[in-house]
Design an enzyme around this catalytic site. Structure first.
Site: not given
Ligand code: NAD
Length: 290
Positions: A87, A162, A237
């Site tokens: 997102t 979204k 966010k």
């Molecule tokens: P998260 O923080 O658990 O995962 C993000 C991952 O990206 C981490 O493991 C981090 O180490 C990695 N990362 C950061 N910078 C990086 C880079 N430069 N290269 C490679 N990896 C890198 O977050 P999440 O909960 O998995 O969410 C991911 C996305 O999905 C977000 O944009 C969030 O808004 C969206 N989202 C999350 C949810 C939820 O319920 N968690 C629901 C819908 C959408």
């Protein structure tokens, strides 16, 4: 299919694991998180993207996406598709898509709804923006990771869908919670309130499917000490992204603006961080008018 997967956190890891289970060859890269079983570990984002037909990113925000895209696009095979499922702001989604297309790749912004539970169960909803050919290429993967994929329009349309959805969600959760708090003060039983509203014109997903009052309605994070679920800081966010987009598009969104402010105080100074976004109900219970 040969897939590169970048960002294997709470969402990315189970999504990648489902692709592996379905028989795809997945190479992953994450700066911190371990690889789920069956995902080959690359030494860099560029390495994960090399030779892949589809590169999926699942990253925290737009600036990280832009940095990762700048690294992976030159490494990608011509004609491959860069599919971002994070997102992020509409502007970053459009900028990354333009860079990918200029380099001869397909591009999609395909954020998801359904949370970690949906990612694990393979029941996410994907809302995609980008060209139709890229959507068709990635569709079989959406079908593995999710139960529904909607092609919403050109680049940025997925992110637009979204944030509009989640702006409604944030505003509706607040409306539902303030109504419960008002009902309490009027001496109306919460179960009776649920019985009426869930079958009347005030019904909503937040009332009917994700009731913020413990012990009322179907099981929800409220019945589990408000453990997320969908964390309040993720709601904040998405609300902030909606307001950034509204600013850019000159759209009047007073309810979205107020919901953003309320979640801001909830997360930053009222103990909401790490709680489910429905935990804003106890916040209303404690407060008085004015
Ligand atoms: P998260 O923080 O658990 O995962 C993000 C991952 O990206 C981490 O493991 C981090 O180490 C990695 N990362 C950061 N910078 C990086 C880079 N430069 N290269 C490679 N990896 C890198 O977050 P999440 O909960 O998995 O969410 C991911 C996305 O999905 C977000 O944009 C969030 O808004 C969206 N989202 C999350 C949810 C939820 O319920 N968690 C629901 C819908 C959408």
């Amino acid at each position: 299919m040969k897939i590169g997967f970048i960002g294997l956190g709470n969402m990315g890891a189970p999504m990648a694991a489902n692709l592996v289970k379905a028989g795809h060859e997945v190479t992953g890269f994450d700066t911190a998180a371990p690889m789920p079983e069956g995902v080959a570990k690359a030494g860099s984002a560029a390495e994960a993207a090399t030779g892949a037909e589809v590169v999926i990113t699942m990253l925290p925000n737009g600036s990280i996406l832009r940095a990762v895209a700048a690294e992976v696009i030159p490494a990608m095979t011509s004609g491959a598709v860069l599919c971002d499922c994070s997102t992020v702001d509409v502007e970053s989604a459009r900028a990354v898509a333009a860079d990918a297309r200029a380099a001869g790749m397909g591009a999609l912004d395909a954020p998801v709804s359904g949370g970690v539970g949906g990612a694990s169960a393979g029941t996410l909803t994907f809302m995609a923006g980008g060209d139709a050919a890229s959507f068709e290429t990635v569709r079989p993967l959406f079908e593995i990771m999710g139960q529904k994929a909607v092609h919403c329009g050109d680049a940025g349309a997925g992110q637009a869908a979204k944030i509009c959805n989640n702006m409604i969600l944030g505003v509706t959760m607040i409306a539902t919670c303030e109504a419960f708090a008002l009902a309490d003060k009027l001496g109306l039983d919460r179960q009776k309130m649920f019985d009426v509203v869930s079958t009347s014109s005030g019904y909503s997903w937040t009332m009917n499917a994700y009731c913020p009052a413990p012990g009322v309605g179907p099981k929800s994070p409220a019945d589990n000490g408000y453990k997320p679920g969908f964390a309040a800081e993720l709601m904040l966010k998405d609300l902030r992204l909606s307001q950034q987009a509204a600013g850019g598009a000159d759209a009047d969104t007073p309810m979205g603006q107020l919901a953003t402010r309320l979640y801001e105080s909830f997360v930053e100074s009222e103990g909401g961080r790490g709680m489910d976004f429905s935990a804003i109900l106890p916040r209303f219970e404690k407060r008085h008018r004015g």
